[in-house]
Structure formats: C-alpha cells, structure tokens
Design an enzyme around this catalytic site. Structure first.
Site, PDB file in Angstrom:
ATOM      1  CG  ASN A   1      -1.798   1.722   1.499  1.00 51.05           C
ATOM      2  OD1 ASN A   1      -2.048   2.139   0.416  1.00 51.05           O
ATOM      3  ND2 ASN A   1      -2.293   1.124   2.659  1.00 51.05           N
ATOM      4  CD1 TRP A   2       3.702   0.898  -2.796  1.00 51.85           C
ATOM      5  CD2 TRP A   2       3.877   2.043  -4.633  1.00 51.85           C
ATOM      6  NE1 TRP A   2       3.583   0.355  -4.336  1.00 51.85           N
ATOM      7  CE2 TRP A   2       4.258   0.637  -5.373  1.00 51.85           C
ATOM      8  CE3 TRP A   2       3.538   2.878  -6.303  1.00 51.85           C
ATOM      9  CZ2 TRP A   2       4.930   0.898  -6.886  1.00 51.85           C
ATOM     10  CZ3 TRP A   2       4.829   3.261  -7.294  1.00 51.85           C
ATOM     11  CH2 TRP A   2       4.847   1.653  -7.336  1.00 51.85           C
ATOM     12  CE  LYS A   3       0.082   2.905   4.892  1.00 53.85           C
ATOM     13  NZ  LYS A   3      -0.394   3.828   5.978  1.00 53.85           N
TER      14      LYS A   3
ATOM     15  CG  HIS B   1      -5.599   2.202   4.806  1.00 51.81           C
ATOM     16  ND1 HIS B   1      -5.417   3.020   5.875  1.00 51.81           N
ATOM     17  CD2 HIS B   1      -4.830   1.286   5.151  1.00 51.81           C
ATOM     18  CE1 HIS B   1      -3.962   2.425   6.460  1.00 51.81           C
ATOM     19  NE2 HIS B   1      -3.635   1.420   6.180  1.00 51.81           N
TER      20      HIS B   1
ATOM     21  CD  GLU C   1      -2.971   5.841   6.347  1.00 45.81           C
ATOM     22  OE1 GLU C   1      -3.003   5.605   5.519  1.00 45.81           O
ATOM     23  OE2 GLU C   1      -1.965   5.383   7.200  1.00 45.81           O
TER      24      GLU C   1
ATOM     25  CD  GLU D   1      -3.145  -1.810   7.713  1.00 48.57           C
ATOM     26  OE1 GLU D   1      -2.412  -2.641   6.853  1.00 48.57           O
ATOM     27  OE2 GLU D   1      -4.041  -1.408   7.065  1.00 48.57           O
TER      28      GLU D   1
ATOM     29  N   GLY E   1       2.488   2.543  10.784  1.00 53.65           N
ATOM     30  CA  GLY E   1       3.149   3.455  10.501  1.00 53.65           C
ATOM     31  C   GLY E   1       4.258   3.724  11.294  1.00 53.65           C
TER      32      GLY E   1
ATOM     33  CB  SER F   1       5.081  -1.633  12.103  1.00 58.05           C
ATOM     34  OG  SER F   1       4.794   0.054  11.754  1.00 58.05           O
TER      35      SER F   1
HETATM   36  C1  PEP Z   1      -0.809   0.417   6.068  1.00 60.37           C
HETATM   37  O1  PEP Z   1      -0.711   1.286   6.354  1.00 60.37           O
HETATM   38  O2  PEP Z   1      -1.918  -0.425   5.512  1.00 60.37           O
HETATM   39  C2  PEP Z   1       0.779   0.001   6.858  1.00 60.37           C
HETATM   40  C3  PEP Z   1       0.430  -1.510   7.147  1.00 60.37           C
HETATM   41  O3  PEP Z   1       0.635   0.522   7.216  1.00 60.37           O
HETATM   42  P1  PEP Z   1       2.825   0.534   7.703  1.00 60.37           P
HETATM   43  O4  PEP Z   1       3.583  -0.754   7.272  1.00 60.37           O
HETATM   44  O5  PEP Z   1       3.493   1.857   6.947  1.00 60.37           O
HETATM   45  O6  PEP Z   1       2.688   0.356   9.442  1.00 60.37           O
END
Ligand code: PEP
Length: 254
Positions: free
Chosen positions: A9-11, A95, A97, A167, A173, A212
C-alpha cells in the site's frame, strides 16, 4: 493451505518516475517469489503506468480506494469500472486512514466492497482497533463490530470474494508491530467470527496482517497459523524491503 498474499500500500507517496522505478525494482525480484502472491497498490494516477509495466508479470495491481457509486456527478472520485479497466485486481477498502480522516463508516465500506466485487475485483477489507480501544479492553468488540457490519449488510457469502487485513491502528506507520502472538489472536478471532456464520468460507478467507511489517519481523508474523499475508505500507516503498517480505511469504508457503 491459503496462498500468502503480500500487498504493498503505497499510500499518497511517489512521483511518476519514482513509481515507475519502484515497479521495475519489484519486477526485477519478483521471479524469486514463486509461492506467495504479490500485489502493489499505487496512487490512482500511477495505475496506468503500473498496468503497462506489470503486463505479463505475476505481480498484481491494486487500488487504494474506490467510489461507492457507479459513475456520474461525484467530483474527485474514481469508479470501480475505471479501476477494473486499468487492470486492478484488488481494491483496499476501509483503511483506517480513510475511516479516520475521511469519515468512512461501516456502511460506506460495505458499499465499496459491494461495488468492487460487482466489477470483478477483490476488496481488501481493513479492520483494526486503536490503541485506546485495545487498552480499554475493547479490541474484540471493535473487530467484531467491523466484521459483523459487513456480514449483516453484504452477507457472509461476500467473504468468499474478499481478503481481510487486520491492521491495528496503533501499529500503522508507527514502527510498533503487533507481536506474532497478538496478531494471531486477532486473526483467529476474526476467522471464528466468520465461522459462526459459515465455517467453509472462514477456512478459506485470507486474513493479512498490516502494521509496520518489515523484513525483520515478516517471517515470524507470516508463520502464524491464521496470518495469510501482509498489507505493507512504509516497507513497500523500497523494492528491496518489499521483496524481502515477499520472500518471507514464499518461505512460509513452502
Ligand atoms: C498500512 O497502512 O496499510 C500499513 C500497514 O502501513 P505500515 O506498514 O507503514 O505500518
């Protein structure tokens, strides 16, 4: 055995040239990944280039969001039909976010899942609790609420056509990863929740972990019985880091 899926997931990161370089980097190492399924989810504007670069490769393409509506006067939105036309196999839905910053409710997420499936793509349904909810002992009720909201609206049968990503919001993050045991506990809880309505679907649905995940912890997480892959944020932005996680997925699949 469920085939592991490692999805990046590049966001909202990258430039046109950077995105192309990242795809090429992933493609260079993708031949070393035989058993795990690999997907990248770039921002919408890079999907066209990504589709062209990925053509003929086993690496799948995904989008990070979709509009609930089929088309029309929805300024700034992108329809499922458009994503399908650009070769998307996956669409990340709900997600944290998007839930937090854009007010996506379970009802909206359910519509996004339905429209994604209706257009022949596979949603990745994200669920997860905040740190405060976990500390207040509400983890199970929050996760159950998010899963039930979809089962109630779209039916348990829709879980045969989607992937789930657990998640924990506190791990996204932050560099703070759920331990393999913490993650496994929630994955098992989710699977049992679905099994309460349909054991066969529960046994088949892939539940990815996100938060993470990186090269150093991927193998331990992916070795857990109910962790069927990873949704990778930060570590998907460097091809070598992402490929190392894909190889961990490969190792556990073997
Ligand atoms: C995500 O936002 O889907 C995610 C898992 O981010 P990160 O790996 O940076 O924690």
């Amino acid at each position: 055995m469920r085939q592991p899926l490692i999805a990046g997931n590049w966001k909202m990161n990258g430039t046109r040239s950077g995105a192309e370089a990242l795809i090429k980097g992933v493609l260079e190492g993708a031949s070393l990944v035989g058993r795990a399924e690999v997907a990248v989810c770039p921002p919408f504007v890079f999907l066209d280039a990504a589709e062209r670069l990925l053509a003929g490769s086993p690496v799948r393409l995904g989008a990070q969001n979709v509009c609930t509506e089929e088309g029309g006067a929805y300024t700034g939105e992108v329809a499922a039909a458009m994503l399908a036309e650009f070769g998307c196999r996956y669409v990340i839905c709900g997600h944290s976010e998007r839930r937090e910053y854009y007010g996506e409710t379970d009802e909206i997420v359910a519509k996004k899942l339905a429209v994604t499936i209706a257009h022949g793509m596979t949603p990745i349904l994200c669920v997860g609790e905040t740190l405060q909810q976990r500390e207040q002992g509400e983890m199970e009720s929050v996760i159950a609420g998010q899963v039930d909201a979809i089962m109630d609206r779209n039916g348990v049968a829709s879980f045969a056509q989607l992937e789930i990503a657990y998640e924990p919001v506190w791990a996204i993050g932050t560099g703070r990863t759920a331990t393999p045991e913490q993650a496994q506990e929630v994955h098992d809880f989710i699977r049992r929740r679905i099994a309460g309505q349909d054991p066969a679907i529960a046994a088949k649905v892939r539940i990815l972990y996100g938060g993470s995940m990186k090269a150093g912890n991927a193998r331990d997480l992916l070795s857990q019985a109910d962790i069927d892959g990873g949704l990778i944020g930060g570590a998907s932005l460097a091809a070598d880091d992402f490929l190392a996680i894909c190889q961990a997925g490969d190792a556990v699949a073997g």
